[in-house]
Design a protein around this motif. Structure first.
Motif, PDB file in Angstrom:
ATOM      1  N   LYS A 327      40.934  43.862  23.564  1.00 25.72           N
ATOM      2  CA  LYS A 327      39.533  43.530  23.834  1.00 25.72           C
ATOM      3  C   LYS A 327      38.971  44.396  24.947  1.00 25.72           C
ATOM      4  O   LYS A 327      37.821  44.868  24.886  1.00 25.72           O
ATOM      5  N   VAL A 328      39.732  44.619  26.006  1.00 25.51           N
ATOM      6  CA  VAL A 328      39.280  45.417  27.148  1.00 25.51           C
ATOM      7  C   VAL A 328      39.018  46.854  26.719  1.00 25.51           C
ATOM      8  O   VAL A 328      38.066  47.508  27.165  1.00 25.51           O
ATOM      9  N   GLY A 329      39.841  47.424  25.836  1.00 26.78           N
ATOM     10  CA  GLY A 329      39.628  48.793  25.354  1.00 26.78           C
ATOM     11  C   GLY A 329      38.305  48.916  24.620  1.00 26.78           C
ATOM     12  O   GLY A 329      37.569  49.899  24.820  1.00 26.78           O
ATOM     13  N   GLU A 330      37.991  47.926  23.769  1.00 28.17           N
ATOM     14  CA  GLU A 330      36.718  47.958  23.044  1.00 28.17           C
ATOM     15  C   GLU A 330      35.536  47.829  24.028  1.00 28.17           C
ATOM     16  O   GLU A 330      34.509  48.511  23.869  1.00 28.17           O
ATOM     17  N   LEU A 331      35.653  46.983  25.071  1.00 29.29           N
ATOM     18  CA  LEU A 331      34.593  46.808  26.067  1.00 29.29           C
ATOM     19  C   LEU A 331      34.343  48.085  26.845  1.00 29.29           C
ATOM     20  O   LEU A 331      33.202  48.459  27.124  1.00 29.29           O
ATOM     21  N   LEU A 332      35.395  48.826  27.193  1.00 31.69           N
ATOM     22  CA  LEU A 332      35.265  50.064  27.955  1.00 31.69           C
ATOM     23  C   LEU A 332      34.475  51.100  27.163  1.00 31.69           C
ATOM     24  O   LEU A 332      33.656  51.855  27.717  1.00 31.69           O
ATOM     25  N   THR A 333      34.696  51.129  25.851  1.00 31.41           N
ATOM     26  CA  THR A 333      33.981  52.100  25.010  1.00 31.41           C
ATOM     27  C   THR A 333      32.475  51.811  25.049  1.00 31.41           C
ATOM     28  O   THR A 333      31.648  52.730  25.224  1.00 31.41           O
ATOM     29  N   ARG A 334      32.087  50.536  24.919  1.00 32.33           N
ATOM     30  CA  ARG A 334      30.664  50.174  24.943  1.00 32.33           C
ATOM     31  C   ARG A 334      30.037  50.466  26.314  1.00 32.33           C
ATOM     32  O   ARG A 334      28.927  50.977  26.408  1.00 32.33           O
ATOM     33  N   GLN A 335      30.735  50.119  27.398  1.00 30.48           N
ATOM     34  CA  GLN A 335      30.208  50.334  28.754  1.00 30.48           C
ATOM     35  C   GLN A 335      30.026  51.809  29.078  1.00 30.48           C
ATOM     36  O   GLN A 335      29.096  52.185  29.809  1.00 30.48           O
ATOM     37  N   GLU A 336      30.872  52.659  28.563  1.00 30.24           N
ATOM     38  CA  GLU A 336      30.753  54.095  28.811  1.00 30.24           C
ATOM     39  C   GLU A 336      29.471  54.636  28.166  1.00 30.24           C
ATOM     40  O   GLU A 336      28.751  55.456  28.750  1.00 30.24           O
ATOM     41  N   ARG A 337      29.167  54.190  26.913  1.00 25.05           N
ATOM     42  CA  ARG A 337      27.927  54.608  26.267  1.00 25.05           C
ATOM     43  C   ARG A 337      26.700  54.133  27.056  1.00 25.05           C
ATOM     44  O   ARG A 337      25.717  54.870  27.241  1.00 25.05           O
ATOM     45  N   SER A 685      30.008  47.718  36.165  1.00 26.77           N
ATOM     46  CA  SER A 685      30.701  47.048  35.051  1.00 26.77           C
ATOM     47  C   SER A 685      31.808  47.928  34.487  1.00 26.77           C
ATOM     48  O   SER A 685      32.921  47.449  34.195  1.00 26.77           O
ATOM     49  N   TYR A 686      31.544  49.226  34.326  1.00 22.68           N
ATOM     50  CA  TYR A 686      32.550  50.161  33.801  1.00 22.68           C
ATOM     51  C   TYR A 686      33.756  50.230  34.722  1.00 22.68           C
ATOM     52  O   TYR A 686      34.904  50.176  34.277  1.00 22.68           O
ATOM     53  N   ASP A 687      33.505  50.329  36.085  1.00 20.57           N
ATOM     54  CA  ASP A 687      34.614  50.423  37.050  1.00 20.57           C
ATOM     55  C   ASP A 687      35.459  49.159  37.053  1.00 20.57           C
ATOM     56  O   ASP A 687      36.689  49.229  37.119  1.00 20.57           O
ATOM     57  N   LYS A 688      34.812  48.002  36.973  1.00 21.32           N
ATOM     58  CA  LYS A 688      35.580  46.746  36.954  1.00 21.32           C
ATOM     59  C   LYS A 688      36.438  46.620  35.700  1.00 21.32           C
ATOM     60  O   LYS A 688      37.600  46.189  35.773  1.00 21.32           O
ATOM     61  N   SER A 689      35.905  47.012  34.543  1.00 20.68           N
ATOM     62  CA  SER A 689      36.672  46.918  33.283  1.00 20.68           C
ATOM     63  C   SER A 689      37.860  47.869  33.306  1.00 20.68           C
ATOM     64  O   SER A 689      38.960  47.534  32.819  1.00 20.68           O
ATOM     65  N   ARG A 690      37.671  49.096  33.849  1.00 21.69           N
ATOM     66  CA  ARG A 690      38.769  50.059  33.951  1.00 21.69           C
ATOM     67  C   ARG A 690      39.889  49.510  34.824  1.00 21.69           C
ATOM     68  O   ARG A 690      41.076  49.597  34.463  1.00 21.69           O
ATOM     69  N   GLN A 691      39.515  48.896  35.966  1.00 19.31           N
ATOM     70  CA  GLN A 691      40.515  48.339  36.876  1.00 19.31           C
ATOM     71  C   GLN A 691      41.247  47.170  36.205  1.00 19.31           C
ATOM     72  O   GLN A 691      42.468  47.015  36.346  1.00 19.31           O
ATOM     73  N   TYR A 692      40.542  46.340  35.458  1.00 16.09           N
ATOM     74  CA  TYR A 692      41.146  45.189  34.772  1.00 16.09           C
ATOM     75  C   TYR A 692      42.154  45.642  33.718  1.00 16.09           C
ATOM     76  O   TYR A 692      43.223  45.072  33.552  1.00 16.09           O
ATOM     77  N   GLU A 693      41.836  46.735  32.992  1.00 12.22           N
ATOM     78  CA  GLU A 693      42.743  47.280  31.974  1.00 12.22           C
ATOM     79  C   GLU A 693      44.043  47.743  32.600  1.00 12.22           C
ATOM     80  O   GLU A 693      45.142  47.475  32.073  1.00 12.22           O
ATOM     81  N   GLU A 694      43.983  48.419  33.749  1.00 18.72           N
ATOM     82  CA  GLU A 694      45.187  48.903  34.430  1.00 18.72           C
ATOM     83  C   GLU A 694      46.065  47.728  34.866  1.00 18.72           C
ATOM     84  O   GLU A 694      47.294  47.779  34.745  1.00 18.72           O
ATOM     85  N   ASN A 695      45.441  46.664  35.361  1.00 18.55           N
ATOM     86  CA  ASN A 695      46.205  45.481  35.788  1.00 18.55           C
ATOM     87  C   ASN A 695      46.928  44.841  34.608  1.00 18.55           C
ATOM     88  O   ASN A 695      48.099  44.430  34.717  1.00 18.55           O
ATOM     89  N   LEU A 696      46.267  44.725  33.457  1.00 21.15           N
ATOM     90  CA  LEU A 696      46.869  44.106  32.278  1.00 21.15           C
ATOM     91  C   LEU A 696      48.070  44.920  31.769  1.00 21.15           C
ATOM     92  O   LEU A 696      49.107  44.358  31.390  1.00 21.15           O
ATOM     93  N   LYS A 697      47.953  46.203  31.802  1.00 20.64           N
ATOM     94  CA  LYS A 697      49.075  47.068  31.364  1.00 20.64           C
ATOM     95  C   LYS A 697      50.283  46.878  32.253  1.00 20.64           C
ATOM     96  O   LYS A 697      51.422  46.821  31.779  1.00 20.64           O
ATOM     97  N   GLY A 698      50.087  46.769  33.562  1.00 20.79           N
ATOM     98  CA  GLY A 698      51.214  46.546  34.485  1.00 20.79           C
ATOM     99  C   GLY A 698      51.891  45.225  34.214  1.00 20.79           C
ATOM    100  O   GLY A 698      53.128  45.132  34.214  1.00 20.79           O
ATOM    101  N   LYS A 699      51.118  44.172  34.011  1.00 24.01           N
ATOM    102  CA  LYS A 699      51.691  42.844  33.728  1.00 24.01           C
ATOM    103  C   LYS A 699      52.486  42.844  32.431  1.00 24.01           C
ATOM    104  O   LYS A 699      53.576  42.265  32.346  1.00 24.01           O
ATOM    105  N   GLU A 700      51.969  43.504  31.360  1.00 25.32           N
ATOM    106  CA  GLU A 700      52.651  43.520  30.054  1.00 25.32           C
ATOM    107  C   GLU A 700      53.989  44.221  30.149  1.00 25.32           C
ATOM    108  O   GLU A 700      54.998  43.769  29.568  1.00 25.32           O
TER     109      GLU A 700
END
Length: 1013
Positions: A327-337, A685-700
């Motif tokens: 979900k976060v990957g799809e959100l990052l794509t929209r926020q970048e546009r 919004s873009y910076d917060k989503s990018r940071q959230y994605e990095e955190n999720l990858k570390g936890k997984e």
């Protein structure tokens, strides 16, 4: 107290400052103050009293508070000062009263550095301490005022006691008397209290009607009776206690055997019950050992279950993380546009800002144009108001010039009216003084006519008395003739026949049987007394005529003197009254003209005040004119500047209202801010989503590693469980069947332990009681308990009787002891009370201590007074102290009677005639002075002042009184006398002559060449 120098100003008749130098008169030790009636003789005594005490010598003037001279000006102060000497020490006192009646005082000791006293209360107290007398005592002893000479003579015991207390400091005896009464009342109160307490103690001991004089032995009989009864009760109770003890032992033994039997039966029953349950608990003990083996293995299974649950939870969590990453990957794509689109729109911000700046500048100029237009309107209005004020001030200046001219005319009229009023006042004052002189002349003429009429009446009474004397002499001669005949009759009745006559020796008595009748001894004495009474009355009338002639001469001289001063020829009071009425009418007309003139002055003054107030008001208003003119010029200049600025702004095309421009500028501002907010929001919004994605990858990644480790550990635990079951020789089926019961293992173990403990204990108790228990039988205890209950009730009753009797005996014993101590106190107090009773009776029944001591001093005073009174009365009168009173409430000891040698009897001093009373009063005053001088009392009496009284003495009495006064030279005391008596003027060389003139007041002259003050 010896007065040295007296000064008075505006005091009674003395308007000008007048000095009386008493030192010029002290060489002869006696001086006379003389002058016409009303001249101010008594005012000198009043001034001495006023200087010392702030009040006059006479009661009437003191009550009227009329010491300020009527001749004094409205603002003048009344001043009286006195330099006086006491025991060789000089003091100075001065009193001042202003026109409003406010008093001041000043007191100092001559040649003393102590600060002077200026408070009236302190000055009064200090002078009273120095002289030793208050005002009332001073007037009774030192300065005897006109009309009050007899007061000390006729004063009662109470008044004389107060005077003697101050003179001889006898208040200490009053204190002793009061102390005796206080101690007597105290001891009598103690006795009453002791008797009351004695009765209260007896009532508590239930004994009545016993006197305290019997002492403590009144309780002996009651004590012996109660002690005997208490001993009997104690013996009875001791016997009953023994019976109760035996019965209690028997009851305890029966209760013990019954309890042992019950205990054995209960132990047997319990043992048999536990023995029947023992097989069940043996089987439970085998199961407990199996559960102990299983409990050593269950922890491995528990670890496996916990680890399996954890693995399952981690797998679920990992699935959720993978979904969230998608979900976060799809959100990052929209926020970048969105961020790219927002950056493109932000490029138009700079052009929008430039447009906004131009609009805001135009808005500021429009606002300034509006502000300038408003100020022009305000200044224009202000300029019109200032123009109106300038016109108003011009009118005020015109009005001020008119008012100044009118004020000058009023001031001129006021000056002329004041001059006229002063002339009228001066004329009226002269007329008023003339009327006063006419009034004095009228009063003197009336007095002269009254004296002349009184003289005629007295002369008529004298003629009648002379005729009555002739009749009384004839009657007494007739009675004397009868008395002579009566003596001859007595002699003839004693003659005998043939016996020689004791007068002529003849044996022939031809008149022996003749009797002379009509003589009566009482009638003879009455005729003799009536003749003496008429002679005394005739003598008094002659003396009265002599005095009246002297008074008529004095008043006639005063009338002639006043007639010359007023320059009229009126022969009597009626003609003088008519002249006075005519002059009074002239005076009233003058008063009317003066009132009209004063009203005119008042009208001019009121108008002048109003005009001055109006001038001040106008001048005050015109003070603001310059400020208004200056403000007008400033306002006009500012208006011109603002008008120029307004024209410049309008010519440059500035709109009058900035509302539309402001709205456009605000819209541009909002557009700029919106574009900037969109860019910032998209980037955030873009910076917060990018940071959230990095955190999720570390936890997984971390979670995946943990799952692998837990799966390996779970396999190891399962293998370890199977190995332990083999070691404990347990099958998987047995383990599974008993695994759930492991949690109940502790309860089962506790239950087994408790059972075997109870079983072993019950078996031990049964084995111990078995042998004796089989021999015991149940025993009934109710008869023994009933017997014991009866005995206890009897024991309690005896105990209560013993306690009650003991309490009663203890109370009697304590009461006996308290009565003993109280009786000892009563006897001791009785001795002291008897002593104080004697002292109290001595002090309060009849004459008290202080009066007794004062009577001793009073006897000494009377001894010296009688020496002078006998001389003044030619041995007829003697003063005696009276020991009884008419009223029982009145004090006794210091009242006075007079003993009359003519009658041989005593009578009250108030029965003395005027002249006799004066002689007695003077003798008493001089006796008091002699006694104090000889005994050195607490008061120093160096001077005595006497106001009037000598006119009531006949020639011989006056000679005797003067002789007594002259004898004072020996003791050094000084006597000052006020009198009109001519003989005193001739006999006393030192004199203060007082006279008064209308409008000028009184003045004095001291014999010896002193000029008029």
């Amino acid at each position: 107290m010896k007065p040295l120098e007296l000064k008075m100003k505006n005091f009674l008749g003395f308007k000008e400052e007048t000095t009386v130098n008493f030192k010029l008169l002290y060489e002869d030790k006696i001086f006379l103050i003389t002058g016409p009636t009303g001249a101010g003789k008594t005012s000198i005594f009043d001034a001495v009293c006023f200087a010392l005490y702030g009040e006059g010598s006479g009661e009437e003037r003191t009550k009227a508070k009329c010491f300020r001279s009527q001749l004094a000006d409205e603002k003048d102060e009344m001043e009286v000062s006195l330099l006086f000497e006491v025991r060789g020490r000089q003091y100075f006192v001065k009193r001042i009263e202003n026109a409003r009646g406010l008093n001041k005082a000043y007191f100092t000791k001559i040649d003393d550095d102590v600060e002077a006293l200026v408070k009236i209360k302190e000055v009064n107290q200090e002078i009273e301490n120095i002289i030793g007398l208050n005002l009332d005592q001073f007037k009774k002893i030192v300065m005897i005022p006109q009309g009050e000479f007899r007061e000390f003579l006729t004063a009662g015991t109470k008044d004389k006691s107060e005077i003697l207390k101050k003179l001889f400091a006898t208040e200490q005896y009053e204190k002793i008397q009061l102390l005796i009464k206080e101690r007597f009342d105290e001891k009598r109160s103690v006795e009453k209290d002791l008797v009351t307490r004695f009765s209260e103690i007896l009532r508590e001991a239930q004994v009545e009607n016993r006197d305290i004089e019997l002492g403590k032995d009144v309780l002996n009989e009651a004590l012996e009776k109660e002690q005997t009864e208490l001993n009997t009760l104690k013996i009875q109770k001791s016997s009953k206690d023994q019976e109760v003890k035996q019965t209690e032992q028997e009851l305890l033994l029966g209760q013990k055997e019954n309890e042992d039997l019950q205990h054995y039966q209960a132990a047997k029953k319990q043992y048999e019950e536990l023995r029947s349950r023992k097989r069940i608990y043996d089987k439970k003990e085998q199961e407990l050992r199996l559960l102990r083996k299983i409990s050593g293995i269950t922890h491995i299974e528990i670890q496996m279950e916990d680890l399996g649950k954890e693995i399952q939870e981690k797998e679920t969590e990992n699935q959720k993380l993978l979904l969230e990453l998608k979900k976060v990957g799809e959100l990052l794509t929209r926020q970048e546009r969105n961020l790219i689109d927002a950056s493109r729109n932000a490029e138009e911000v700079d052009s929008l800002k430039e447009s906004r700046t131009r609009l805001l500048d135009l808005v500021d100029k429009s606002r300034r144009l509006k502000e300038v237009s408003q100020k022009i309107t305000i200044f224009d209005t202000e300029l019109k108001k200032l123009k109106e004020q300038m016109d108003y001030y011009s009118k005020k200046e015109q009005q001020l010039r008119q008012v100044l001219e009118e004020e000058e005319q009023v001031r001129k009229g006021l000056s002329e009216s004041n001059l006229e009023a002063e002339k009228l006042k001066s004329s009226q004052k002269e007329q008023q003084n003339y009327l006063k002189e006419l009034g004095n002349l009228f009063k003197k003429m009336e007095k002269l006519e009254l004296l002349q009429n009184n003289l005629i009446q007295t002369e008529r009474e004298m003629l009648l008395a002379e005729r009555e004397l002739q009749q009384k002499e004839s009657k007494l001669a007739e009675e004397s003739r009868k008395k002579s005949g009566h003596y001859a009759l007595i002699l003839r009745q004693g003659l005998q026949k043939d016996v020689p006559c004791p007068v002529c020796g003849s044996l022939d008595h031809p008149l022996g049987i003749k009797e002379t009748q009509g003589f009566d001894e009482d009638r003879f004495l009455k005729a003799e007394e009536e003749k003496k009474m008429v002679e005394r009355r005739l003598s008094e009338l002659q003396a009265s005529i002599k005095n009246q002639n002297a008074n008529i001469r004095d008043v006639h001289e005063e009338v002639d003197e006043l007639r010359q001063e007023v320059k009229i020829e009126a022969e009597n009071a009626v003609s003088t009254f008519k002249i006075g009425q005519e002059e009074k009418q002239k005076f009233m007309l003058g008063e009317k003209r003066l009132a009209e003139c004063l009203n005119k002055v008042k009208g001019f003054s009121s108008k002048d005040i109003l005009l001055k107030d109006l001038i001040k008001s106008l001048q005050k208003d015109l003070q603001e004119k310059e400020k208004v003119t200056e403000l007008y010029e400033k306002t006009r200049s500012a208006l011109l500047e603002l008008s120029g600025e307004q024209r410049g702004l309008l010519e440059s095309g500035v709109p009058k209202e900035p509302m539309g421009l402001t709205s456009k500028a605000e819209e541009i501002e909002k557009r700029v801010q919106m574009l900037l907010d969109i860019v910032l929001k998209a980037k955030d919004s873009y910076d917060k989503s990018r940071q959230y994605e990095e955190n999720l990858k570390g936890k997984e990644s971390t979670l995946r590693e943990t799952l692998e480790q837990n799966r390996v550990k779970y396999v190891e635990l399962k293998q370890h469980l199977l190995e332990r079951l083999q070691q404990e020789e347990l099958s998987v089926e047995v383990y599974s069947a008993y695994r759930e019961q492991v949690s109940q293992m502790d309860i089962m173990e506790l239950e087994i332990q408790e059972f075997f403990q109870a079983y072993n204990k019950s078996k031990g108790v049964f084995d111990a009681l078995k042998d004796r228990g089989e021999t015991l039988q149940f025993k009934s205890l109710e008869p023994i308990q009933q017997s014991l209950q009866n005995l206890l009730m009897e024991q309690k009753a005896l105990q209560e009787q013993v306690e009650a009797k003991s309490i009663l005996l203890h109370g009697l014993t304590r009461a006996h002891e308290r009565l003993g101590r109280l009786y000892d106190d009563y006897l001791e107090n009785k001795k002291v009370l008897a002593l104080y009773q004697d002292l109290y009776d001595t002090a309060y029944l009849g004459m008290n201590f202080e009066t007794f001591v004062q009577s001793y001093y009073f006897e000494g005073i009377l001894l010296r007074a009688n020496a002078r009174l006998r001389k003044m009365s030619e041995g007829r009168y003697q003063l005696k102290r009276r020991n009884e009173t008419e009223s029982r409430r009145e004090k006794i000891g210091l009242g006075l009677n007079v003993f009359d040698e003519y009658t041989g009897r005593e009578r009250d001093v108030q029965s003395l005639s005027g002249g006799e009373s004066f002689k007695a009063s003077l003798s008493l005053a001089l006796g008091l002075s002699d006694f104090i001088e000889s005994h050195k009392g607490s008061v120093n009496l160096e001077t005595i002042f006497i106001d009037e009284g000598f006119g009531s003495l006949d020639q011989d009495s006056l000679e005797n009184a003067l002789s007594c006064l002259m004898e004072l030279n020996v003791s050094g005391r000084i006597v000052g006398i006020i009198s009109h008596v001519t003989e005193l003027k001739d006999r006393i060389p030192g004199k203060i002559e007082v006279k008064t003139t209308p409008g000028n007041g009184s003045a004095i002259k001291i014999t010896g060449g002193t000029k008029w003050n």
